[in-house]
Design a protein around this motif. Structure first.
Motif, PDB file in Angstrom:
ATOM      1  N   GLN A  32       0.841  -1.191   0.000  1.00 17.97           N
ATOM      2  CA  GLN A  32       0.000   0.000   0.000  1.00 17.97           C
ATOM      3  C   GLN A  32       0.877   1.242   0.000  1.00 17.97           C
ATOM      4  O   GLN A  32       1.888   1.306   0.715  1.00 17.97           O
ATOM      5  CB  GLN A  32      -0.913  -0.009   1.220  1.00 17.97           C
ATOM      6  N   ILE A  33       0.502   2.223  -0.814  1.00 19.44           N
ATOM      7  CA  ILE A  33       1.290   3.453  -0.967  1.00 19.44           C
ATOM      8  C   ILE A  33       0.664   4.577  -0.160  1.00 19.44           C
ATOM      9  O   ILE A  33      -0.556   4.791  -0.203  1.00 19.44           O
ATOM     10  CB  ILE A  33       1.390   3.845  -2.457  1.00 19.44           C
ATOM     11  N   PHE A  34       1.500   5.310   0.585  1.00 17.43           N
ATOM     12  CA  PHE A  34       1.056   6.458   1.368  1.00 17.43           C
ATOM     13  C   PHE A  34       1.893   7.671   0.977  1.00 17.43           C
ATOM     14  O   PHE A  34       3.126   7.585   0.919  1.00 17.43           O
ATOM     15  CB  PHE A  34       1.204   6.189   2.874  1.00 17.43           C
ATOM     16  N   GLN A  35       1.236   8.785   0.719  1.00 16.19           N
ATOM     17  CA  GLN A  35       1.945   9.995   0.310  1.00 16.19           C
ATOM     18  C   GLN A  35       2.013  10.996   1.465  1.00 16.19           C
ATOM     19  O   GLN A  35       1.517  12.108   1.391  1.00 16.19           O
ATOM     20  CB  GLN A  35       1.288  10.607  -0.923  1.00 16.19           C
ATOM     21  N   TYR A  36       2.649  10.549   2.526  1.00 16.30           N
ATOM     22  CA  TYR A  36       3.007  11.428   3.628  1.00 16.30           C
ATOM     23  C   TYR A  36       4.279  10.881   4.259  1.00 16.30           C
ATOM     24  O   TYR A  36       4.728   9.789   3.908  1.00 16.30           O
ATOM     25  CB  TYR A  36       1.870  11.565   4.652  1.00 16.30           C
ATOM     26  N   LEU A  37       4.866  11.655   5.169  1.00 16.47           N
ATOM     27  CA  LEU A  37       6.151  11.258   5.733  1.00 16.47           C
ATOM     28  C   LEU A  37       6.055   9.888   6.405  1.00 16.47           C
ATOM     29  O   LEU A  37       5.086   9.609   7.115  1.00 16.47           O
ATOM     30  CB  LEU A  37       6.623  12.300   6.746  1.00 16.47           C
ATOM     31  N   PRO A  38       7.041   9.045   6.193  1.00 17.95           N
ATOM     32  CA  PRO A  38       7.012   7.710   6.803  1.00 17.95           C
ATOM     33  C   PRO A  38       7.151   7.804   8.320  1.00 17.95           C
ATOM     34  O   PRO A  38       7.712   8.778   8.843  1.00 17.95           O
ATOM     35  CB  PRO A  38       8.227   7.015   6.180  1.00 17.95           C
ATOM     36  N   PRO A  39       6.647   6.812   9.049  1.00 21.98           N
ATOM     37  CA  PRO A  39       6.803   6.814  10.508  1.00 21.98           C
ATOM     38  C   PRO A  39       8.261   6.895  10.931  1.00 21.98           C
ATOM     39  O   PRO A  39       8.588   7.514  11.939  1.00 21.98           O
ATOM     40  CB  PRO A  39       6.173   5.492  10.931  1.00 21.98           C
ATOM     41  N   ARG A  40       9.135   6.263  10.163  1.00 28.50           N
ATOM     42  CA  ARG A  40      10.571   6.289  10.423  1.00 28.50           C
ATOM     43  C   ARG A  40      11.290   6.461   9.090  1.00 28.50           C
ATOM     44  O   ARG A  40      10.917   5.846   8.090  1.00 28.50           O
ATOM     45  CB  ARG A  40      11.034   4.963  11.048  1.00 28.50           C
ATOM     46  N   PRO A  41      12.332   7.304   9.077  1.00 33.46           N
ATOM     47  CA  PRO A  41      13.127   7.416   7.858  1.00 33.46           C
ATOM     48  C   PRO A  41      14.081   6.225   7.749  1.00 33.46           C
ATOM     49  O   PRO A  41      14.223   5.449   8.696  1.00 33.46           O
ATOM     50  CB  PRO A  41      13.907   8.716   8.090  1.00 33.46           C
ATOM     51  N   PRO A  42      14.727   6.055   6.603  1.00 32.07           N
ATOM     52  CA  PRO A  42      15.754   5.014   6.503  1.00 32.07           C
ATOM     53  C   PRO A  42      16.864   5.254   7.522  1.00 32.07           C
ATOM     54  O   PRO A  42      17.184   6.398   7.850  1.00 32.07           O
ATOM     55  CB  PRO A  42      16.283   5.180   5.075  1.00 32.07           C
ATOM     56  N   GLN A  43      17.450   4.187   8.025  1.00 32.76           N
ATOM     57  CA  GLN A  43      18.525   4.307   8.999  1.00 32.76           C
ATOM     58  C   GLN A  43      19.857   4.598   8.294  1.00 32.76           C
ATOM     59  O   GLN A  43      20.003   4.399   7.082  1.00 32.76           O
ATOM     60  CB  GLN A  43      18.656   3.022   9.823  1.00 32.76           C
ATOM     61  N   ILE A  44      20.817   5.067   9.077  1.00 35.92           N
ATOM     62  CA  ILE A  44      22.165   5.290   8.546  1.00 35.92           C
ATOM     63  C   ILE A  44      22.735   3.970   8.017  1.00 35.92           C
ATOM     64  O   ILE A  44      22.516   2.906   8.598  1.00 35.92           O
ATOM     65  CB  ILE A  44      23.071   5.895   9.636  1.00 35.92           C
TER      66      ILE A  44
END
Length: 220
Positions: free
Chosen positions: A126-138
């Motif tokens: 499912q695609i959501f067009q808002y900021l993810p709950p968590r960004p990608p990690q380092i």
């Protein structure tokens, strides 16, 4: 002493893997491009191009658009200086130059796709067009988005509102660049472009000068 990112041979590196996350925030990532195997500069993703990474904990695929690219010396104390040489001459006379430079880019996060559950026979989540709950990690890998991923994500146009809020860059130029790539991936889908223009018109509150400026660059 130079601390290199993990490198891979041409046989085991995904060709779409271009960088690695070195800083991460809620709204954007900073990534360092992987070094090529030959004496050349790293692949520099175009302004407004679409990239993806992953939040390993949730499995969400996070999509973003490149907002800023920079090549600079690894050594932050000394600036690069003009040498008056062509790239071929640099390779022959100053090959160490390529090991002394790094290419980094910022990408604004626009949304995410959840892992596929396979319930509907679809390979997509499912695609959501808002900021993810968590960004990608380092140290997460960053890839170029495949055309079909961008086409699927751009079925809805909520990401345009996020692009209009990106700071430290001309958001009009950024929107134009990102729409240009979508339009190319969609093989000149005129009805979709008209739909995007209408959405922008609503978001810009009838600021036709800005809208015209954006749309005039789509065919650039």
């Amino acid at each position: 002493m130079r601390l290199s990112l993990p490198q891979f041979t041409s046989s085991d590196r995904n060709p779409d893997r271009i960088a690695e996350v070195i800083e991460t925030t809620t709204v954007e990532i900073l990534a360092q491009c992987l070094e090529p195997e030959d004496l050349s500069f790293p692949v520099m993703p175009p302004f407004g191009s679409w990239v993806k990474s992953q939040d390993e904990e949730s499995g969400n695929k996070v999509l973003g658009v490149v907002t800023y690219v920079k090549t600079s010396p690894i050594d932050s104390v000394h600036r690069a200086r003009a040498l008056g040489l062509s790239l071929e001459e640099l390779r022959e006379q100053q090959p160490q130059i390529f090991a002394m430079l790094k290419t980094e880019f910022q990408a604004a996060l626009l949304g995410f796709e959840t892992p596929s559950r396979g319930n509907n026979g679809s390979s997509r989540g499912q695609i959501f067009q808002y900021l993810p709950p968590r960004p990608p990690q380092i140290h997460q890998a960053v890839y170029r988005c495949a055309p079909e991923e961008v086409v699927a994500f751009s079925e809805e146009l909520g990401f345009l509102r996020t692009l209009l809020q990106v700071s430290n860059v001309s958001c009009e130029a950024l929107i134009a660049a990102s729409l240009r790539e979508i339009y190319r991936f969609r093989k000149g889908d005129r009805p979709w472009l008209v739909k995007a223009g209408r959405e922008l018109s609503l978001l810009l509150k009838d600021d036709y000068d800005r809208l015209r400026y954006i749309l005039s660059q789509i065919h650039g």
